[in-house]
Design a protein around this motif. Structure first.
Motif, mmCIF file in Angstrom:
data_model
loop_
_atom_site.group_PDB
_atom_site.id
_atom_site.type_symbol
_atom_site.label_atom_id
_atom_site.label_comp_id
_atom_site.label_asym_id
_atom_site.label_seq_id
_atom_site.Cartn_x
_atom_site.Cartn_y
_atom_site.Cartn_z
ATOM 1 N N GLY A 142 0.862 -1.171 0.000
ATOM 2 C CA GLY A 142 0.000 0.000 0.000
ATOM 3 C C GLY A 142 0.896 1.217 0.000
ATOM 4 N N TYR A 143 0.324 2.379 -0.242
ATOM 5 C CA TYR A 143 1.191 3.555 -0.305
ATOM 6 C C TYR A 143 1.645 3.954 1.091
ATOM 7 C CZ TYR A 143 -2.723 6.564 1.152
ATOM 8 O OH TYR A 143 -3.741 7.165 1.846
ATOM 9 N N SER A 144 2.844 4.505 1.143
ATOM 10 C CA SER A 144 3.423 4.933 2.409
ATOM 11 C C SER A 144 3.029 6.371 2.678
ATOM 12 C CB SER A 144 4.942 4.814 2.344
ATOM 13 O OG SER A 144 5.529 5.336 3.514
ATOM 14 N N SER A 145 2.598 6.639 3.906
ATOM 15 C CA SER A 145 2.190 7.991 4.263
ATOM 16 C C SER A 145 2.358 8.184 5.754
ATOM 17 C CB SER A 145 0.719 8.217 3.865
ATOM 18 O OG SER A 145 0.319 9.532 4.139
ATOM 19 N N ARG A 146 2.922 9.307 6.142
ATOM 20 C CA ARG A 146 3.088 9.647 7.558
ATOM 21 C C ARG A 146 1.913 10.532 7.944
ATOM 22 N NH1 ARG A 146 8.242 10.263 10.269
ATOM 23 N NH2 ARG A 146 7.805 10.454 12.510
ATOM 24 N N HIS A 147 1.208 10.142 8.993
ATOM 25 C CA HIS A 147 0.034 10.894 9.436
ATOM 26 C C HIS A 147 0.289 11.482 10.820
ATOM 27 C CE1 HIS A 147 -3.261 9.101 6.633
ATOM 28 N NE2 HIS A 147 -2.088 9.081 6.060
ATOM 29 N N LEU A 148 0.232 12.795 10.899
ATOM 30 C CA LEU A 148 0.365 13.478 12.183
ATOM 31 C C LEU A 148 -0.976 14.064 12.580
ATOM 32 C CD1 LEU A 148 3.649 15.564 11.627
ATOM 33 C CD2 LEU A 148 3.438 13.219 12.466
ATOM 34 N N ALA A 218 1.448 -0.997 -6.489
ATOM 35 C CA ALA A 218 2.052 -0.582 -5.220
ATOM 36 C C ALA A 218 3.441 -1.190 -5.061
ATOM 37 C CB ALA A 218 1.158 -0.984 -4.053
ATOM 38 N N ALA A 219 3.585 -2.447 -5.488
ATOM 39 C CA ALA A 219 4.896 -3.104 -5.415
ATOM 40 C C ALA A 219 5.883 -2.404 -6.346
ATOM 41 C CB ALA A 219 4.762 -4.574 -5.796
ATOM 42 N N MET A 220 5.425 -2.035 -7.549
ATOM 43 C CA MET A 220 6.301 -1.323 -8.479
ATOM 44 C C MET A 220 6.668 0.043 -7.924
ATOM 45 S SD MET A 220 4.995 -2.275 -12.325
ATOM 46 C CE MET A 220 3.225 -2.059 -12.038
ATOM 47 N N LEU A 221 5.711 0.697 -7.303
ATOM 48 C CA LEU A 221 5.966 2.002 -6.702
ATOM 49 C C LEU A 221 7.066 1.905 -5.651
ATOM 50 C CD1 LEU A 221 5.193 4.994 -6.074
ATOM 51 C CD2 LEU A 221 3.542 4.083 -4.453
ATOM 52 N N GLU A 222 7.001 0.880 -4.811
ATOM 53 C CA GLU A 222 8.019 0.713 -3.774
ATOM 54 C C GLU A 222 9.396 0.499 -4.400
ATOM 55 O OE1 GLU A 222 8.837 -2.771 -0.671
ATOM 56 O OE2 GLU A 222 7.069 -1.588 -0.147
ATOM 57 N N THR A 223 9.439 -0.277 -5.480
ATOM 58 C CA THR A 223 10.710 -0.523 -6.165
ATOM 59 C C THR A 223 11.270 0.768 -6.746
ATOM 60 O OG1 THR A 223 10.069 -2.792 -6.706
ATOM 61 C CG2 THR A 223 11.835 -1.819 -8.021
ATOM 62 N N VAL A 224 10.405 1.547 -7.412
ATOM 63 C CA VAL A 224 10.847 2.805 -8.017
ATOM 64 C C VAL A 224 11.343 3.773 -6.947
ATOM 65 C CG1 VAL A 224 10.070 4.851 -9.268
ATOM 66 C CG2 VAL A 224 9.389 2.583 -10.058
ATOM 67 N N GLU A 225 10.622 3.871 -5.839
ATOM 68 C CA GLU A 225 11.044 4.779 -4.769
ATOM 69 C C GLU A 225 12.386 4.339 -4.186
ATOM 70 O OE1 GLU A 225 7.954 5.459 -1.861
ATOM 71 O OE2 GLU A 225 7.436 7.273 -2.947
ATOM 72 N N ASN A 226 12.591 3.027 -4.053
ATOM 73 C CA ASN A 226 13.879 2.540 -3.557
ATOM 74 C C ASN A 226 15.005 2.906 -4.511
ATOM 75 O OD1 ASN A 226 12.760 1.428 -1.254
ATOM 76 N ND2 ASN A 226 12.539 -0.609 -2.135
ATOM 77 N N GLU A 227 14.724 2.822 -5.830
ATOM 78 C CA GLU A 227 15.742 3.191 -6.817
ATOM 79 C C GLU A 227 16.062 4.680 -6.744
ATOM 80 O OE1 GLU A 227 17.571 1.296 -8.954
ATOM 81 O OE2 GLU A 227 16.730 -0.385 -7.838
ATOM 82 N N PHE A 228 15.032 5.502 -6.595
ATOM 83 C CA PHE A 228 15.262 6.942 -6.470
ATOM 84 C C PHE A 228 16.055 7.260 -5.202
ATOM 85 C CE2 PHE A 228 11.580 7.945 -9.420
ATOM 86 C CZ PHE A 228 12.390 8.527 -10.390
ATOM 87 N N ALA A 229 15.736 6.546 -4.121
ATOM 88 C CA ALA A 229 16.463 6.769 -2.873
ATOM 89 C C ALA A 229 17.939 6.398 -3.042
ATOM 90 C CB ALA A 229 15.835 5.944 -1.751
ATOM 91 N N GLU A 230 18.209 5.288 -3.760
ATOM 92 C CA GLU A 230 19.591 4.880 -3.993
ATOM 93 C C GLU A 230 20.309 5.884 -4.888
ATOM 94 O OE1 GLU A 230 22.044 1.191 -6.041
ATOM 95 O OE2 GLU A 230 20.091 0.785 -5.131
ATOM 96 N N LEU A 231 19.588 6.406 -5.905
ATOM 97 C CA LEU A 231 20.168 7.428 -6.765
ATOM 98 C C LEU A 231 20.552 8.667 -5.968
ATOM 99 C CD1 LEU A 231 17.914 7.310 -9.950
ATOM 100 C CD2 LEU A 231 20.394 7.115 -9.936
ATOM 101 N N HIS A 232 19.660 9.069 -5.070
ATOM 102 C CA HIS A 232 19.931 10.258 -4.257
ATOM 103 C C HIS A 232 21.143 10.026 -3.355
ATOM 104 C CE1 HIS A 232 19.405 12.872 -0.676
ATOM 105 N NE2 HIS A 232 19.119 13.761 -1.597
#
Length: 368
Positions: A142-148, A218-232
């Motif tokens: 599912g999508y990741s979201s921080r809720h305050l 959602a699984a693809m989204l997590e993979t893409v975000e991990n790749e962007f995080a590694e790029l950063h």
């Protein structure tokens, strides 16, 4: 779409409708609170290195309020009146005012949340949860979201709202509202999911393939975000190599050389081994002793031209490529500093470097 209001027990409708009418009356004042909260959060980030892509807010619509106020807990006996989940929705609901803070990368979500929580003069954090935690623990996506959940402190705009809502009570300027912090990819995914899954028409038209596709995306989204995080992370590391007052001045130990090489040229790792002392010796021969020196040598343009000049039959490993790059930059000086003496009886390295140097000279002549 069938709403909770549509299926609400008739005996509860007058109570919910009365709350809805009251909400409609005070909603304009609540919109002012929403605008104030968005402005306050924009100010939090204004002078911070943590920069959202954008910040948006919304005040719950009257229709959405009525639907949420209509949610019930099932009665034990079918003849009994169900219990409203939110008996006093104007005071029980914490999402009437919502602000969204959209970030670029996953690690920025935590940075933004921590920055907001430090604004203790304006807000008191009464809740903090990550929406994807349950998904992780259940093995789903599912999508990741921080809720305050934040409570305002002595806010004058909130006081004006309270004066309208409860004229006989002393306004205290405290109000609970929700802040959602997520990445732009998670935001896009959640918006699409909400439109299709939660705003769908006749539930009889729903297909299990919709759920299946949402899980897959959602699984693809997590993979893409991990790749962007590694790029950063790689970008931050590489730019640090050029910081002459920091990482760029770090000395070139064998382990340091290996780490720099594997960051800049991870695809050139054949025969890399664990001992990079040979590389330190070659570099030191030319006075190259800092991280910035090595980063300057391992430039893509130079590597491309060396490959073209020598037309390698096999892809070179780190040892050969580093040797060739030093030969490309320093020419005959590299031969004299690292090869056998000219009068040595056997001089295979000097002869090999000489052949490669002549190839480089021919290439440069053709290019010019």
């Amino acid at each position: 779409m069938v709403s909770a209001w549509d299926t609400l027990d008739d005996r509860l409708r007058p109570i919910v409708q009365a709350s809805t009418d009251e909400y409609a009356r005070v909603r304009p004042a609540l919109e002012s609170v929403t605008a104030e909260m968005e402005a306050s959060l924009r100010a939090v980030f204004a002078d911070s290195p943590v920069k959202p892509l954008f910040i948006a807010s919304r005040t719950k619509t009257v229709e959405s309020f009525r639907d949420k106020a209509s949610r019930t807990l099932p009665a034990e006996d079918a003849s009994e009146v169900p219990t409203l989940l939110f008996p006093d929705p104007l005071r029980n609901l914490t999402d009437l005012v919502g602000v969204r803070v959209i970030m670029t990368l996953p690690h920025e979500v935590d940075e933004a949340a921590n920055l907001i929580k430090r604004q203790r003069a304006e807000f008191d954090c009464r809740g903090d949860r990550e929406k994807d935690i349950g998904s992780i623990e259940s093995g789903t996506y599912g999508y990741s979201s921080r809720h305050l959940i934040l409570r305002t402190i002595q806010n004058e705009t909130v006081r004006e709202f309270h004066r309208l809502l409860e004229p006989t009570q002393k306004p205290n300027g405290s109000y609970l509202f929700e802040v959602q912090i997520r990445t732009v990819l998670a935001h896009a995914w959640s918006e699409i999911e909400h439109d299709i899954r939660f705003k769908a028409g006749d539930p009889r038209a729903w297909s299990p393939y919709f759920d299946r596709q949402f899980i897959a995306t959602a699984a693809m989204l997590e993979t893409v975000e991990n790749e962007f995080a590694e790029l950063h992370e790689r970008y931050e590391t590489v730019t640090g190599f050029w910081d002459e007052d920091g990482e760029g001045s770090a000395p070139l130990t064998p382990n340091r050389i290996r780490d720099i090489w594997m960051t800049l040229l991870p695809h050139v790792n054949r025969k890399a081994g664990d001992d990079w002392g040979w590389a330190a010796e070659l570099l030191a021969a030319h006075g190259l002793k800092t991280t910035m020196d090595l980063a300057g040598l391992l430039q893509a343009d130079a590597i491309t031209r060396v490959r073209e000049a020598l037309d390698h039959r096999y892809s070179p490993g780190p040892d050969r490529l580093l040797d060739d790059l030093l030969l490309w930059r320093f020419g005959k000086a590299h031969i004299d500093l690292t090869a056998e003496p000219e009068d040595a009886p056997v001089k295979p390295r000097r002869e090999s470097l000489g052949r490669r140097y002549r190839q480089m000279q021919l290439y440069r002549a053709r290019e010019n």
